[in-house]
Design a protein around this motif. Sequence first.
Motif, PDB file in Angstrom:
ATOM      1  N   THR A 159       6.208 -22.186  -0.535  1.00 62.85           N
ATOM      2  CA  THR A 159       6.565 -21.664   0.798  1.00 62.85           C
ATOM      3  C   THR A 159       7.834 -20.806   0.703  1.00 62.85           C
ATOM      4  O   THR A 159       8.584 -20.900  -0.282  1.00 62.85           O
ATOM      5  CB  THR A 159       6.845 -22.817   1.783  1.00 62.85           C
ATOM      6  N   PRO A 160       8.106 -19.998   1.734  1.00 61.48           N
ATOM      7  CA  PRO A 160       9.352 -19.224   1.752  1.00 61.48           C
ATOM      8  C   PRO A 160      10.580 -20.135   1.596  1.00 61.48           C
ATOM      9  O   PRO A 160      11.547 -19.767   0.935  1.00 61.48           O
ATOM     10  CB  PRO A 160       9.334 -18.571   3.135  1.00 61.48           C
ATOM     11  N   LEU A 161      10.507 -21.327   2.182  1.00 56.84           N
ATOM     12  CA  LEU A 161      11.622 -22.277   2.041  1.00 56.84           C
ATOM     13  C   LEU A 161      11.821 -22.641   0.568  1.00 56.84           C
ATOM     14  O   LEU A 161      12.948 -22.638   0.052  1.00 56.84           O
ATOM     15  CB  LEU A 161      11.309 -23.538   2.867  1.00 56.84           C
ATOM     16  N   ASN A 162      10.688 -22.920  -0.134  1.00 58.57           N
ATOM     17  CA  ASN A 162      10.785 -23.248  -1.570  1.00 58.57           C
ATOM     18  C   ASN A 162      11.438 -22.108  -2.351  1.00 58.57           C
ATOM     19  O   ASN A 162      12.249 -22.337  -3.240  1.00 58.57           O
ATOM     20  CB  ASN A 162       9.396 -23.506  -2.180  1.00 58.57           C
ATOM     21  N   ASP A 219      19.537  -9.027   4.438  1.00 52.70           N
ATOM     22  CA  ASP A 219      19.702  -8.843   3.000  1.00 52.70           C
ATOM     23  C   ASP A 219      18.347  -8.439   2.402  1.00 52.70           C
ATOM     24  O   ASP A 219      17.395  -9.229   2.422  1.00 52.70           O
ATOM     25  CB  ASP A 219      20.177 -10.184   2.403  1.00 52.70           C
ATOM     26  N   GLU A 220      18.283  -7.224   1.878  1.00 52.63           N
ATOM     27  CA  GLU A 220      17.010  -6.726   1.334  1.00 52.63           C
ATOM     28  C   GLU A 220      16.493  -7.627   0.213  1.00 52.63           C
ATOM     29  O   GLU A 220      15.287  -7.781   0.010  1.00 52.63           O
ATOM     30  CB  GLU A 220      17.169  -5.285   0.816  1.00 52.63           C
ATOM     31  N   ARG A 221      17.423  -8.222  -0.491  1.00 53.50           N
ATOM     32  CA  ARG A 221      17.050  -9.073  -1.632  1.00 53.50           C
ATOM     33  C   ARG A 221      16.130 -10.226  -1.181  1.00 53.50           C
ATOM     34  O   ARG A 221      15.218 -10.615  -1.886  1.00 53.50           O
ATOM     35  CB  ARG A 221      18.349  -9.630  -2.244  1.00 53.50           C
ATOM     36  N   ALA A 222      16.384 -10.739   0.011  1.00 53.77           N
ATOM     37  CA  ALA A 222      15.560 -11.840   0.523  1.00 53.77           C
ATOM     38  C   ALA A 222      14.100 -11.390   0.600  1.00 53.77           C
ATOM     39  O   ALA A 222      13.185 -12.148   0.247  1.00 53.77           O
ATOM     40  CB  ALA A 222      16.059 -12.284   1.892  1.00 53.77           C
ATOM     41  N   PHE A 223      13.884 -10.169   1.044  1.00 59.18           N
ATOM     42  CA  PHE A 223      12.501  -9.663   1.164  1.00 59.18           C
ATOM     43  C   PHE A 223      11.866  -9.507  -0.215  1.00 59.18           C
ATOM     44  O   PHE A 223      10.697  -9.808  -0.419  1.00 59.18           O
ATOM     45  CB  PHE A 223      12.480  -8.338   1.926  1.00 59.18           C
ATOM     46  N   GLU A 224      12.694  -9.032  -1.142  1.00 59.31           N
ATOM     47  CA  GLU A 224      12.216  -8.882  -2.531  1.00 59.31           C
ATOM     48  C   GLU A 224      11.722 -10.229  -3.056  1.00 59.31           C
ATOM     49  O   GLU A 224      10.626 -10.350  -3.594  1.00 59.31           O
ATOM     50  CB  GLU A 224      13.373  -8.411  -3.431  1.00 59.31           C
ATOM     51  N   THR A 232       6.885 -12.575  -3.686  1.00 61.01           N
ATOM     52  CA  THR A 232       6.028 -13.364  -4.584  1.00 61.01           C
ATOM     53  C   THR A 232       5.121 -14.324  -3.819  1.00 61.01           C
ATOM     54  O   THR A 232       4.104 -14.767  -4.337  1.00 61.01           O
ATOM     55  CB  THR A 232       6.902 -14.204  -5.548  1.00 61.01           C
ATOM     56  N   VAL A 233       5.497 -14.679  -2.588  1.00 60.70           N
ATOM     57  CA  VAL A 233       4.668 -15.655  -1.863  1.00 60.70           C
ATOM     58  C   VAL A 233       4.033 -15.115  -0.586  1.00 60.70           C
ATOM     59  O   VAL A 233       3.325 -15.846   0.095  1.00 60.70           O
ATOM     60  CB  VAL A 233       5.479 -16.941  -1.498  1.00 60.70           C
ATOM     61  N   VAL A 234       4.292 -13.864  -0.257  1.00 61.22           N
ATOM     62  CA  VAL A 234       3.727 -13.381   1.010  1.00 61.22           C
ATOM     63  C   VAL A 234       2.673 -12.293   0.791  1.00 61.22           C
ATOM     64  O   VAL A 234       2.692 -11.577  -0.209  1.00 61.22           O
ATOM     65  CB  VAL A 234       4.807 -12.847   1.992  1.00 61.22           C
ATOM     66  N   ALA A 235       1.786 -12.204   1.791  1.00 59.41           N
ATOM     67  CA  ALA A 235       0.742 -11.182   1.764  1.00 59.41           C
ATOM     68  C   ALA A 235       1.351  -9.839   2.165  1.00 59.41           C
ATOM     69  O   ALA A 235       2.537  -9.763   2.480  1.00 59.41           O
ATOM     70  CB  ALA A 235      -0.357 -11.574   2.742  1.00 59.41           C
ATOM     71  N   GLU A 236       0.545  -8.816   2.169  1.00 55.90           N
ATOM     72  CA  GLU A 236       0.985  -7.492   2.626  1.00 55.90           C
ATOM     73  C   GLU A 236       1.644  -7.604   4.008  1.00 55.90           C
ATOM     74  O   GLU A 236       1.130  -8.324   4.864  1.00 55.90           O
ATOM     75  CB  GLU A 236      -0.249  -6.589   2.776  1.00 55.90           C
ATOM     76  N   PRO A 237       2.752  -6.911   4.223  1.00 55.60           N
ATOM     77  CA  PRO A 237       3.373  -6.956   5.540  1.00 55.60           C
ATOM     78  C   PRO A 237       2.375  -6.550   6.631  1.00 55.60           C
ATOM     79  O   PRO A 237       1.570  -5.646   6.418  1.00 55.60           O
ATOM     80  CB  PRO A 237       4.500  -5.934   5.458  1.00 55.60           C
ATOM     81  N   ARG A 238       2.437  -7.261   7.737  1.00 59.72           N
ATOM     82  CA  ARG A 238       1.494  -7.003   8.827  1.00 59.72           C
ATOM     83  C   ARG A 238       2.226  -7.207  10.146  1.00 59.72           C
ATOM     84  O   ARG A 238       3.129  -8.040  10.244  1.00 59.72           O
ATOM     85  CB  ARG A 238       0.340  -7.997   8.673  1.00 59.72           C
ATOM     86  N   GLU A 239       1.839  -6.431  11.130  1.00 60.60           N
ATOM     87  CA  GLU A 239       2.431  -6.587  12.469  1.00 60.60           C
ATOM     88  C   GLU A 239       1.766  -7.742  13.204  1.00 60.60           C
ATOM     89  O   GLU A 239       0.532  -7.844  13.199  1.00 60.60           O
ATOM     90  CB  GLU A 239       2.197  -5.301  13.286  1.00 60.60           C
ATOM     91  N   GLN A 290       4.040 -16.152   5.228  1.00 61.56           N
ATOM     92  CA  GLN A 290       3.089 -15.992   4.114  1.00 61.56           C
ATOM     93  C   GLN A 290       1.973 -15.025   4.468  1.00 61.56           C
ATOM     94  O   GLN A 290       1.460 -14.322   3.614  1.00 61.56           O
ATOM     95  CB  GLN A 290       2.502 -17.363   3.733  1.00 61.56           C
ATOM     96  N   ASP A 291       1.614 -14.994   5.743  1.00 59.56           N
ATOM     97  CA  ASP A 291       0.549 -14.074   6.170  1.00 59.56           C
ATOM     98  C   ASP A 291       1.054 -12.659   6.409  1.00 59.56           C
ATOM     99  O   ASP A 291       0.304 -11.804   6.890  1.00 59.56           O
ATOM    100  CB  ASP A 291      -0.126 -14.603   7.441  1.00 59.56           C
ATOM    101  N   GLY A 292       2.340 -12.421   6.132  1.00 60.05           N
ATOM    102  CA  GLY A 292       2.838 -11.046   6.180  1.00 60.05           C
ATOM    103  C   GLY A 292       3.750 -10.726   7.347  1.00 60.05           C
ATOM    104  O   GLY A 292       4.099  -9.565   7.565  1.00 60.05           O
ATOM    105  N   ALA A 293       4.145 -11.732   8.110  1.00 62.53           N
ATOM    106  CA  ALA A 293       5.064 -11.455   9.233  1.00 62.53           C
ATOM    107  C   ALA A 293       6.495 -11.318   8.718  1.00 62.53           C
ATOM    108  O   ALA A 293       6.876 -11.969   7.752  1.00 62.53           O
ATOM    109  CB  ALA A 293       4.999 -12.584  10.261  1.00 62.53           C
ATOM    110  N   ASP A 294       7.253 -10.457   9.382  1.00 56.56           N
ATOM    111  CA  ASP A 294       8.661 -10.263   9.023  1.00 56.56           C
ATOM    112  C   ASP A 294       9.467 -11.393   9.681  1.00 56.56           C
ATOM    113  O   ASP A 294       9.397 -11.578  10.892  1.00 56.56           O
ATOM    114  CB  ASP A 294       9.095  -8.900   9.577  1.00 56.56           C
TER     115      ASP A 294
END
Length: 715
Positions: A570-573, A605-610, A614-621, A516-520
């Motif tokens: 959450t990502p699980l939801n 699967d790119e779709r998973a990231f798409e 809706t629930v995650v912040a900007e991608p961050r390292e 949620q905080d932007g981690a891959d």
Amino acid sequence: MIYQGKAFKVLEYSEGIAELRFDLEGESVNKFNQLALEDLDQALAAIEQDSAIKGLILSSGKEVFVVGADITEFVANFRLDDDTLFGLVMDVNRLFNRLEDLDIPTVTAINGTALGGGFEVSLATDYRVLSTKGSVGLPEVKLGIFPGWGGTVRLPRITGADNGIEWICTGKTWKPEDALKIGAVDAVVEPEKLMQAAATLLQRCIAGELDFRERKQEKREPLKLPPIEAMMVFETAKPFIAQKAGPHMPAPVTAVKTVQKHASMPRDKALEAEAKNFVKMAKTPVAEALVGLFLSDQFLKKQAKEWIQQSGPVEKTAVLGAGIMGGGIAYQSALKKTPILMKDINQQGIDLGLKEAGKLLSKRVTKGKLDSAGMGEVLNRIMPTLSYGDFGGVDVVVEAVLEKESVKKAVLAEVEEQVRDDAVLSSNTSTISITELAKALKRPENFCGMHFFNPVHMMPLVEVIRGEKTSDETVATVVNYAHKMGKTPIVVNDCPGFLVNRVLFPYFGGFSQLVQDGADFRKIDKVMEHFGMPMGPAYLLDVVGIDTAQHAQKVMEEGYPERMKTEVKTPLNVMFEQERFGQKNGKGFYIYEPDKKGKPRKQVDERAFELLKTVVAEPREFSEEEIIARMMIPLGLETVRTLEEGIVQSAIEADMALVMGIGFPVFRGGILKYIDAMGVDQFVKLADQYAYLGPLYQATDGLRQMAAGGKRFYN
Ligand code: NAD
């Protein structure tokens, strides 16, 4: 009798031939503890002074030959300063050298298992005769060390460097034919002929037919290997061994380097080189963790034995539900010789359960672990049924029907009517309270949880869950059954998630917050796999099943709302809503396609990231360090809570449950060992640093007190 001590006796075997018999007083097996080593010193002195002895057989008075050094002494010894530990190791080397340097022929009669120091002492004799019932090996690398009593010096000089390296670096136990093939032993004979064969060998030496002095000399000289060949052997071995051992196990590669280093040295110098590197390995946290795990395993075995003394009979059992788990339980029970009724409500279920068991058995046949007659016997021990007809003769029932409280209660109440009054009932539920399920029963004292892990045949852990009314005898009977099935039972008290799932879900909580905080999530998986977990959390969720995890998550939220309830999606939801159930329907965090063998292969699967957008912040390292901290703190703190609440009785059991239940890396020894290694105070500091993330990151008062008092989980 030439000498009699508490570990060794020297007896006259036949004229001129003495027997140095290892038979440690008051123990069921021989091991080289301090007492045995001191006694060997005395026994050798007696032999050295007796000029009538013309040949010597080293033998064992136990069923095993020698299991090795006494591992219970490792912890204290490994904490000694380097010089003192080096000194201790060299004392043993001097002792074994005295055996080797006797000016008479010597042979070891290996009647049973000879491992580690037990095999090393035999390498100090001129010859080795092995019983067809025996086996030999150097398993030290499994404890994060390598052979330190001359094993790396003598074995390569006897068998050649490449064979020696293989034996030392794999830590395998070898059968007689393997040992004979590479010359690690000189003969293999039937057990009843062992001593005679050893004596005959000595007589041939005494008669001058065999040159035993040359044998001794070979081991005192540098390794016979031309420089170019030596370079080839060692330089090819190193990367290969390093890759096999993985990044966290330094001992195998250090062992190769050690052999390389002392290859050009005579024995005494070589032994010093070995001892120096041995000390280095003994001081690694990996050795500490692995030795600790070995001792923890012994502790669990002892505990299980104590429980088993109170057990009722476990001769015939039953499982309700022939699904994934029921089928696995039936297979495992039958394989380990406890006949089992497998009941389902429909024939289809039964067919599936039997098919699964058949598949697993066929695999064993292909691997040569079982013949087809044996397979038939195992299958005969599974008695499929659609009715309760034979339940009157059953001692233990494991309920493994679908995960629904009302269904389980109904099924348990029903089966209680069919079994004897003293039969024990158990449930394989993952999430439902044992105390609650017991309410459906007339004899709640005869009921407890028996929580297996999937796949049953592979996973060693069984959580035995004690409900409020469960009797000791019930716990003991289920511990006994788990033990009979070849599993390691750990007894815990009832609470939502029991032990393993209760601490696993906060770990998933850490994962959700990171994403949620932007981690891959791929990076999180990679980092945690590198940390040593068998699979990263996203992958693990896919394997467990997103729907199963979603359901369990709910139970955990209800059980521990103050810590585990989240207001946000959450990502699980997200995965659950999208019906991406993981491996079971081919898509979850990853997508899965069958490989050539039909096994699901994970792909990005790119779709998973798409969907996650809706629930995650900007991608961050995130740094590796931060990911590990944010995953380990919730796992560690929840484990601490289970210990403080008495859900689990000891740090040992908590750590062993995590190692066996979720594959927590063995070389780290468990989460509490991990906290100890970091320092409890440092762990609390780290938790405080991340406390802004919420209640999963709040250290308990108990832990703070431990930190303030400089306490550890292990002493
Ligand atoms: P499953 O759906 O594969 O199997 C359930 C079986 O129970 C089916 O064959 C069904 O026909 C049968 N059944 C239903 N009602 C029955 C009844 N009244 N009497 C007899 N049989 C009945 O489920 P599963 O994955 O094997 O899970 C079974 C239990 O084990 C659940 O409680 C689950 O939470 C638990 N568990 C599952 C896992 C896992 O990873 N699958 C791990 C640990 C525990």
